[in-house]
Enzyme design. Structure first.
Site, mmCIF file in Angstrom:
data_model
loop_
_atom_site.group_PDB
_atom_site.id
_atom_site.type_symbol
_atom_site.label_atom_id
_atom_site.label_comp_id
_atom_site.label_asym_id
_atom_site.label_seq_id
_atom_site.Cartn_x
_atom_site.Cartn_y
_atom_site.Cartn_z
ATOM 1 N N LYS A 8 0.826 -1.201 0.000
ATOM 2 C CA LYS A 8 0.000 0.000 0.000
ATOM 3 C C LYS A 8 0.861 1.251 0.000
ATOM 4 C CE LYS A 8 -3.890 -1.933 2.649
ATOM 5 N NZ LYS A 8 -4.754 -1.725 3.839
ATOM 6 N N ILE A 10 -5.051 -10.701 4.277
ATOM 7 C CA ILE A 10 -6.053 -11.586 4.872
ATOM 8 C C ILE A 10 -7.082 -11.910 3.803
ATOM 9 C CG2 ILE A 10 -7.826 -11.786 6.657
ATOM 10 C CD1 ILE A 10 -6.165 -9.881 8.344
ATOM 11 N N ASN A 62 -10.200 7.139 8.693
ATOM 12 C CA ASN A 62 -10.577 8.227 7.798
ATOM 13 C C ASN A 62 -11.007 9.416 8.634
ATOM 14 O OD1 ASN A 62 -10.176 7.119 5.154
ATOM 15 N ND2 ASN A 62 -11.913 5.788 5.542
ATOM 16 N N ARG A 119 -12.632 12.227 8.288
ATOM 17 C CA ARG A 119 -13.592 13.083 7.579
ATOM 18 C C ARG A 119 -14.950 12.409 7.621
ATOM 19 N NH1 ARG A 119 -14.173 9.693 3.311
ATOM 20 N NH2 ARG A 119 -12.320 8.639 2.536
#
Length: 439
Positions: free
Chosen positions: A157, A202, A289, A291
């Protein structure tokens, strides 16, 4: 707080403007030249152009947006989701200009925006995380060594990532070099940052997110959870709340873990703690996140809370309600995406008991090619999942959007899939569904 500049466009800008109006707050809309006739521009009390269609020169232009807020006397900025909503530099500029940023502090956005750093912070707070690299890296060789230590398959990532950009599943050491170069290149183009990290992959988990909101008085409220497992290319398509697969013990563990996570960083505002769920008692922190989420309406329906209003009230220094809201019923959201730009020549949106549509569409509106493809959200509420799914199938079947191509037919197919009806889904469901349809 008296006047809010809405630093966004589309349905979320409309949603924020409506919440401000209900609370007696004046609003300023920003728009690009492509959005001159957009609905959010027409609904706001004032509007100002901040640049051309290219989002880098308009909706991502920090200098222009801050200047617009100051020029029109706004004293607060709501970033919505996407664009600058999780940009620490933008939040910092607002703070420096004495503009109330309706979200967490810039420092917190920076901490959670760096996915590798967020893992370290959560581990230190005792939050379970997926085994992975202890820190971010930019060199391929370093990443390959970490992958060998963690064990294949791994998920690579972008450390500054989101929305599936810079993300790759790597199943063997032989694939690492090629996939690393592709992922890092994508990360650099999307975020101007080539730092990567990796996690143990996973297989076939569910994506469960917990909605929290914190106030300036140290209180954190949990507003239930959402199942966001139906994704394509790491983009959510259908979300529901609550998750029918969670047992009560695991749900309460998730809630308490989310409170612990939020308190560890002194979180203020609305946010979500994202987990991968692998079975009873087995869940792992992915990211936070910082937001409001696209799918916040389904939580509003099962809690009878207005999340955007709570954001505004918390930003103004008000305390949250002392009591955790009771969860009731079941809600679904389908994201309607445009697959081609163009003019809306015909529009019929569903209605009736338990149906809500969040959109900025109107007949004659021209959907531009420059922005996110999502043009509407159909949201339904019912007493239980089976009734909510039946209601959503009827609502999607009633929806007509002419003049452009959309994903309405695909949503209808998903909602009729036997495995979906039986709630036998995971984050690979749509990919497997598409593969099966193509045979």
């Amino acid at each position: 707080m008296k006047k809010v500049l809405v630093a966004n466009r589309g349905e979320i800008a409309v949603r924020i403007i409506r919440a401000c109006r209900e609370l007696g707050l004046a609003t300023v809309a920003i728009y690009s030249t492509a959005d001159k006739t957009a609905l959010h521009v027409q609904l706001a009390d004032e509007a100002i152009c901040v640049g051309p269609a290219d989002p880098q020169k308009s909706y991502l232009n920090i200098d222009q947006i801050v200047a617009a807020a100051l020029a029109l006397g706004a004293d607060a900025v709501h970033p919505g989701y996407g664009f600058l909503s999780e940009n620490a530099a933008f939040a910092q500029r607002c703070e420096e200009q004495q503009l109330t940023f309706i979200g967490p502090a810039a420092k917190v956005i920076a901490q959670m925006g760096d996915k590798a750093a967020a893992r370290e912070i959560m581990q230190a707070a005792g939050v379970p995380v997926i085994p992975g690299s202890p820190e971010g890296f930019t060199e391929q060789q370093v990443g390959a060594q970490m992958a060998a230590t963690v064990g294949y398959p791994v998920m690579l990532k972008a450390a500054a990532g989101g929305g599936g950009k810079g993300m790759r599943v790597i199943t063997t050491p032989e694939q690492f070099s090629h996939e690393f170069q592709l992922a890092q290149s994508e990360a650099e183009k999307s975020f101007a940052d080539g730092e990567m990290y990796l996690e143990k992959f996973i297989e076939r988990p569910r994506h469960i997110e917990v909605q929290i909101i914190g106030d300036t008085h140290g209180q954190v409220l949990v507003l239930g959870e959402r199942d966001c497992s139906l994704q394509q290319h790491h983009q959510k398509m259908i979300e529901e709340a609550p998750s029918d697969v969670l047992d009560d013990a695991t749900r309460q563990q998730m809630f308490q873990t989310s409170i612990t996570a939020a308190q560890a960083i002194h979180y203020v505002g609305a946010g979500t703690i994202e987990f991968l769920y692998a079975g009873p008692g087995k869940f792992y922190f992915m990211e936070m996140n910082t937001r409001v989420q696209v799918e916040h309406p389904i939580t509003e329906l099962i809690t009878s809370q207005d999340i955007v209003a709570l954001q505004l009230q918390v930003a103004a220094g008000q305390a949250l309600p002392a009591q955790t809201p009771v969860i009731h019923g079941h809600a679904l959201e389908c994201r309607i995406n445009a697959t081609t730009p163009g003019r809306i020549t015909g529009l019929h949106l569903p209605g009736g008991n338990g149906i809500r549509v969040d959109t900025a569409l109107y007949p004659g509106y021209v959907v531009p090619a420059d922005y996110d493809a999502m043009i509407a959200k159909v949201i339904v509420y019912a007493a239980d999942r089976a009734t909510a799914v039946a209601k959503m199938r009827a609502a999607i079947g009633e929806t007509v959007i002419s003049g452009i191509e959309t994903n309405l037919d695909f949503l209808a197919q998903l909602l009729a899939a036997p495995a979906y009806l039986a709630d036998e889904i995971n984050i690979t469901f749509i990919d497997e569904f598409v593969a099966a349809q193509s045979k």
